[in-house]
Design a protein around this motif. Structure first.
Motif, PDB file in Angstrom:
ATOM      1  N   CYS A   1      -2.219   7.827   3.170  1.00  0.00           N
ATOM      2  CA  CYS A   1      -1.068   7.509   2.326  1.00  0.00           C
ATOM      3  C   CYS A   1      -1.243   8.123   0.944  1.00  0.00           C
ATOM      4  O   CYS A   1      -2.353   8.170   0.407  1.00  0.00           O
ATOM      5  CB  CYS A   1      -0.908   5.993   2.196  1.00  0.00           C
TER       6      CYS A   1
ATOM      7  N   THR B   1      -2.214  -3.686   6.053  1.00  0.00           N
ATOM      8  CA  THR B   1      -2.943  -2.671   6.808  1.00  0.00           C
ATOM      9  C   THR B   1      -3.762  -3.345   7.902  1.00  0.00           C
ATOM     10  O   THR B   1      -4.136  -4.509   7.789  1.00  0.00           O
ATOM     11  CB  THR B   1      -3.890  -1.849   5.911  1.00  0.00           C
TER      12      THR B   1
ATOM     13  N   SER C   1       0.815   8.297  -3.010  1.00  0.00           N
ATOM     14  CA  SER C   1       1.891   7.844  -3.891  1.00  0.00           C
ATOM     15  C   SER C   1       2.134   8.907  -4.954  1.00  0.00           C
ATOM     16  O   SER C   1       1.195   9.362  -5.622  1.00  0.00           O
ATOM     17  CB  SER C   1       1.510   6.515  -4.559  1.00  0.00           C
TER      18      SER C   1
ATOM     19  N   ILE D   1       6.084   7.084  -1.428  1.00  0.00           N
ATOM     20  CA  ILE D   1       4.863   7.034  -0.630  1.00  0.00           C
ATOM     21  C   ILE D   1       5.081   7.862   0.624  1.00  0.00           C
ATOM     22  O   ILE D   1       6.050   7.657   1.356  1.00  0.00           O
ATOM     23  CB  ILE D   1       4.483   5.593  -0.256  1.00  0.00           C
ATOM     24  N   THR D   2       4.193   8.810   0.851  1.00  0.00           N
ATOM     25  CA  THR D   2       4.222   9.586   2.087  1.00  0.00           C
ATOM     26  C   THR D   2       3.056   9.150   2.959  1.00  0.00           C
ATOM     27  O   THR D   2       1.958   8.888   2.460  1.00  0.00           O
ATOM     28  CB  THR D   2       4.116  11.097   1.808  1.00  0.00           C
ATOM     29  N   VAL D   3       3.320   9.059   4.245  1.00  0.00           N
ATOM     30  CA  VAL D   3       2.275   8.709   5.221  1.00  0.00           C
ATOM     31  C   VAL D   3       2.098   9.914   6.127  1.00  0.00           C
ATOM     32  O   VAL D   3       3.057  10.377   6.751  1.00  0.00           O
ATOM     33  CB  VAL D   3       2.655   7.468   6.030  1.00  0.00           C
TER      34      VAL D   3
END
Length: 472
Positions: A162, A204, A164, A147-149
């Motif tokens: 976000c 969240t 995936s 997962i990159t934010v």
């Protein structure tokens, strides 16, 4: 080893607490880090059934580690048609992750590169948009994805996004094969997203409507929401969430909810000293830790209301915590030193030869093994109880329960070995990967550290954007 994670867009990234908070600025700052106290307070160490780890085996595992590879996160030609000049600059490595033979290195600029340990080549960059600034990474072991934010220039870097991506897709050089997460959420400052590996949940917070939502980390299904504008903070520990409400003059209202379905388990008020600043409130299973300025540490058992106090002269307020859920202990960090405590307020361990190099307890440079028996840190190097040099550095591996230093990598032992076989191997690897740095240079200004338990390799990143592999 990692845990819950809350990440903030208001700062370049956190490390250990995986909470990511959206920024209120028109563009991201690249000259500061998220408060290290918050980062470490959020770190939650995942557990493992079999914790038995022979010290002799640990010493042997790390004894012959030396520099074997070097990777570079910087691409002077540019990895894509970037529209953000700062993405083209060489910057320090701020986060390293590894999974299934792939090393992910995130630079301070927001560029993230993936390297293969099989081919020792860069596979790809994870930035799939020319205006994307990646803020943090999270390995979701439930579905073997990364997962990159990120924040984006087109959005004035104001909202967290976000994504995936299956690690297998990244291995094939297809970082754009992922999909967006939490698209229904508006994660603008002070909103955030927090990944909790221990409970398999995502939390969240959408600030515009003051609603917290809990998602399943396995399939990203929303489980329930919490809507209460009086909630000041939420902290997560195994099985439960602690809701901390806005403080009253003489008390703070607290609620404990089930992490699974949000069911209220307990609601109570904790008395406070008037006009005294609350330095921290932490929840660990049934134990609540409360510390006010110039007051004793209070340890409350929320099951039976038993209250224990630890004299403020014995327990100095730490700059950060790491809770060890497997061993029922917690680490404190203060003035570059590490100590281990139990929940009777007793000091269990003081570490020998383990003076942290960075004064801010930056968890980028700390790794705790899944068994929670070893801590690997970037430290000041010592030899025969004397400083080798004022600026000498080392990577120290210590036993958490005994405080003993089991092994260390320094400028003396971190190079190729003397025996012919290891020397030949090191020589061939160095030739293959074109290592430019000396061992001393690789140990200088380490800004990120990760230990791959499957491959038994340590990865470090430095201020030049280089990633070094230490292996035996």
């Amino acid at each position: 080893m990692i845990e819950g994670r809350r990440i903030s867009a208001a700062n370049p990234r956190p490390c250990s607490g995986r909470r990511i908070v959206a920024t209120k600025r028109s563009r991201p700052r690249h000259d500061s880090i998220l408060n290290s106290v918050k980062k470490l307070q959020r770190r939650e160490i995942s557990s493992k059934r079999d914790r038995s780890f022979n010290i002799t085996n640990a010493q042997e595992r790390f004894r012959n580690m030396h520099l074997t590879e070097e990777y570079d996160t910087h691409d002077p030609k540019g990895h894509c048609s970037v529209v953000l000049p700062f993405l083209m600059k060489r910057t320090k490595v701020i986060e390293i992750l590894a999974a299934h033979g792939i090393v992910f290195a995130l630079a301070h600029s927001g560029v993230c590169a993936a390297f293969s340990r099989e081919t020792n080549q860069r596979i790809c960059f994870l930035n799939v948009s020319p205006d994307e600034v990646i803020r943090s990474l999270f390995h979701n072991k439930n579905n073997d994805s990364l997962i990159t934010v990120s924040v984006y220039a087109s959005d004035n870097f104001s909202s967290l996004k976000c994504r995936s991506t299956r690690i297998e897709y990244i291995r094939r050089g297809k970082p754009d094969a992922g999909f967006a997460l939490f698209e229904s959420e508006t994660l603008k400052w002070p909103g955030f997203v927090e990944f909790d590996d221990v409970n398999g949940k995502v939390l969240t917070y959408s600030a515009h409507d003051s609603i917290y939502k809990v998602f399943d980390l396995k399939n990203y299904t929303m489980l329930y929401s919490i809507s209460d504008k009086n909630v000041q903070e939420i902290k997560i520990s195994p099985g439960i969430m602690l809701l901390i409400f806005n403080r009253a003059a003489s008390h703070v209202a607290l609620k404990i909810l089930s992490i699974e379905d949000g069911t209220l388990l307990k609601a109570f008020n904790h008395l406070l000293h008037r006009n005294k600043k609350v330095e921290f409130i932490e929840q660990f299973n049934e134990k609540l830790l409360v510390k006010q300025e110039n007051e004793n540490l209070q340890i409350l058992d929320v099951r039976n209301a038993e209250l224990m106090e630890v004299n403020r002269s014995e327990f100095m307020t730490p700059s950060a915590f790491i809770f060890l859920y497997e061993t029922q202990l917690f680490l404190t960090f203060r003035n570059r030193t590490v100590a281990v405590w139990n929940f009777h307020g007793e000091l269990v361990t003081s570490f020998e030869d383990h003076l942290l190099w960075h004064p801010d307890c930056n968890t980028n440079n700390i790794y705790i093994t899944t068994d929670q028996d070893l801590i690997i840190s970037y430290c000041k190097a010592e030899s025969d109880d004397q400083w080798i040099e004022g600026n000498a550095r080392s990577i120290n591996i210590s036993n958490i329960l005994t405080g003993k230093c089991l092994a260390k990598i320094n400028a003396t032992n971190g190079g190729p070995k003397d025996d012919k076989s290891s020397s030949k191997t090191a020589s061939s690897r160095q030739s293959h990967s074109a290592i430019r740095s000396t061992v001393a240079e690789a140990l200088e200004d380490i800004t990120a550290l990760f230990y791959d338990e499957e491959r038994n390799e340590i990865y470090t990143g430095n201020r030049h954007g280089l990633v070094h592999v230490w292996s035996n």
